[in-house]
Design a protein around this motif. Structure first.
Motif, short mmCIF file in Angstrom:
data_model
loop_
_atom_site.label_atom_id
_atom_site.label_comp_id
_atom_site.label_asym_id
_atom_site.label_seq_id
_atom_site.Cartn_x
_atom_site.Cartn_y
_atom_site.Cartn_z
N VAL A 183 5.87 0.23 -3.53
CA VAL A 183 6.04 -0.98 -2.90
C VAL A 183 7.26 -0.64 -3.73
N GLY A 184 8.37 -0.85 -4.26
CA GLY A 184 9.26 -1.20 -5.42
C GLY A 184 10.38 0.01 -6.16
N TRP A 223 11.88 -6.57 -8.66
CA TRP A 223 10.28 -6.31 -8.38
C TRP A 223 10.16 -8.02 -7.72
N GLY A 228 8.74 -7.54 -2.29
CA GLY A 228 7.69 -6.96 -2.22
C GLY A 228 7.04 -7.28 -0.60
N MET A 232 7.98 -4.27 2.11
CA MET A 232 7.07 -3.26 2.63
C MET A 232 7.04 -4.02 4.72
N VAL A 245 -1.78 1.08 -0.21
CA VAL A 245 -0.04 0.48 -0.63
C VAL A 245 -0.28 0.81 -1.83
N ALA A 247 2.18 -0.57 -5.13
CA ALA A 247 3.02 -1.78 -5.61
C ALA A 247 3.39 -1.67 -7.21
N LEU A 252 5.03 -7.56 -6.67
CA LEU A 252 5.46 -7.26 -5.87
C LEU A 252 4.20 -6.52 -4.85
N ALA A 253 2.88 -6.63 -5.28
CA ALA A 253 1.70 -6.59 -4.78
C ALA A 253 1.73 -8.26 -4.10
N ALA A 256 3.81 -7.72 -1.14
CA ALA A 256 3.90 -7.12 0.16
C ALA A 256 2.07 -7.22 0.34
N VAL A 273 -4.80 -2.59 -2.03
CA VAL A 273 -3.80 -2.47 -2.09
C VAL A 273 -3.81 -2.51 -3.60
N GLY A 275 -2.14 -2.73 -7.74
CA GLY A 275 -0.95 -3.37 -8.38
C GLY A 275 -0.71 -2.79 -9.57
#
Length: 337
Positions: A183-184, A223, A228, A232, A245, A247, A252-253, A256, A273, A275
């Motif tokens: 993501v991003g 961002w 995010g 996502m 994921v 990020a 962003l995380a 998401a 996830v 980050g």
């Protein structure tokens, strides 16, 4: 009566010039002489006049810090760390925002009137690139942050983006995840944080025999949390299977994770996830965010120390590149294997 420089010199048995050298923290003073002067200062309660010192030395004991946007959590925390490091060295900080997407404003910050009020500048550009390297050839101490320009005529303190992103991706792989969404991503970016972190991601996949799948990449120009969440949600809507994921920053995380939870996906049971940035907030999210601390506090301290040394001693030596070490902070969103 208020003690003077002359009184300190008499008590210490040295010249006024020597006292001035000690007060201004010049390095070439014998330790024994420095001790005598400091003892005399303490005995007399002498306090230097900051205005007079500034006029004599040509220094203000004020440094500049230019960052893109304090609304971005990373730059807010970086600024706080720079101010703390500067205050520990007896310096004040003037903070300027250059904005996001404004290359002209970034260039102008290097020559605006505030530079006459500071001893040097710590500068984190977001839009300038290699073609702007000549703008960094300024007549005052300058320390560059970030990943936009390398091999310039100035000291550069930055993070190990490629290595850290590769380590973050391999952490997810070693915990059993093989379909890792991103993501991003900035489409077509060649330089900058996104491009370097994407390079590390792809290196980790290749090193572990996992093919790169462009369907797993969620682009986002900015961002922020909303970006995010949107990025996502787009990956989810495409129906591409994924079990983790990465990020490209913590903000962003956070977005998401909201999108994942709204889609009924459990973190980390269904999707792990990861980050990047090590924001303070990351330890308080639900679940708490596993992330990369890229060495932000070290970067802040090193940038201040590097600038301070350029101001105090010599601004003519060749520029240096200083790279921070990174740490993966293991938390609930991506527990280790």
């Amino acid at each position: 009566m208020v003690a003077t420089l002359h009184d300190v010199a008499l008590l210490a048995g040295v010249s006024i010039k020597t006292v001035s050298n000690v007060v201004n923290d010049y390095p070439h003073v014998r330790p024994s002489t420095r001790t005598k002067v400091e003892q005399a200062i303490a005995e007399l309660g002498y306090t230097p006049n900051p205005t007079a010192r500034s006029l004599r030395s040509g220094r203000t004991n004020v440094i500049g810090l230019a960052v893109p946007d304090l609304a971005l959590a990373y730059f807010a925390e970086l600024t706080a760390a720079v101010i703390a490091a500067a205050e520990a060295s007896g310096l004040s900080v003037v903070v300027e925002q250059t904005g996001t997407g404004d290359r002209a404003r970034e260039i102008s910050v290097l020559t605006n009137a505030r530079r006459k009020m500071t001893d040097g500048l710590i500068f984190s550009p977001l839009e300038m690139g290699p073609e702007d390297v000549d703008h960094l050839d300024v007549g005052y101490p300058l320390v560059l942050l970030g990943e936009r320009i390398f091999d310039g005529p100035t000291d550069h303190v930055t993070m190990r983006n490629v290595e850290a992103a590769r380590a973050a991706t391999e952490y997810l792989i070693h915990s059993g995840r093989t379909r890792i969404a991103v993501v991003g991503a900035h489409e077509d970016e060649v330089i900058g944080s996104s491009a370097l972190r994407m390079q590390g991601y792809r290196e980790a996949l290749a090193a572990n025999g996992i093919p790169f799948d462009p369907a797993l990449i969620g682009p986002s120009i900015e961002w922020h949390r909303a970006n995010g969440a949107h990025s996502m949600a787009d990956v989810i809507a495409r129906g591409v299977p994924f079990d983790a994921v990465f990020a490209l920053n913590d903000t962003l995380a956070f977005g998401a994770m909201r999108a994942l939870q709204e889609a009924g996906l459990r973190i980390p049971d269904d999707v792990a996830v990861m980050g990047f940035d090590g924001l303070d907030e990351a330890q308080y999210s639900i679940p708490s965010l596993t992330t990369v601390d890229p060495g932000r506090d070290w970067i802040a301290r090193t940038a201040v120390d590097t600038l301070r040394e350029r101001v105090r001693i010599d601004n003519t030596q060749p520029p240096t590149l200083k790279l921070a070490e990174f740490t993966i902070l293991e938390r609930e969103s991506a527990p280790p294997a």
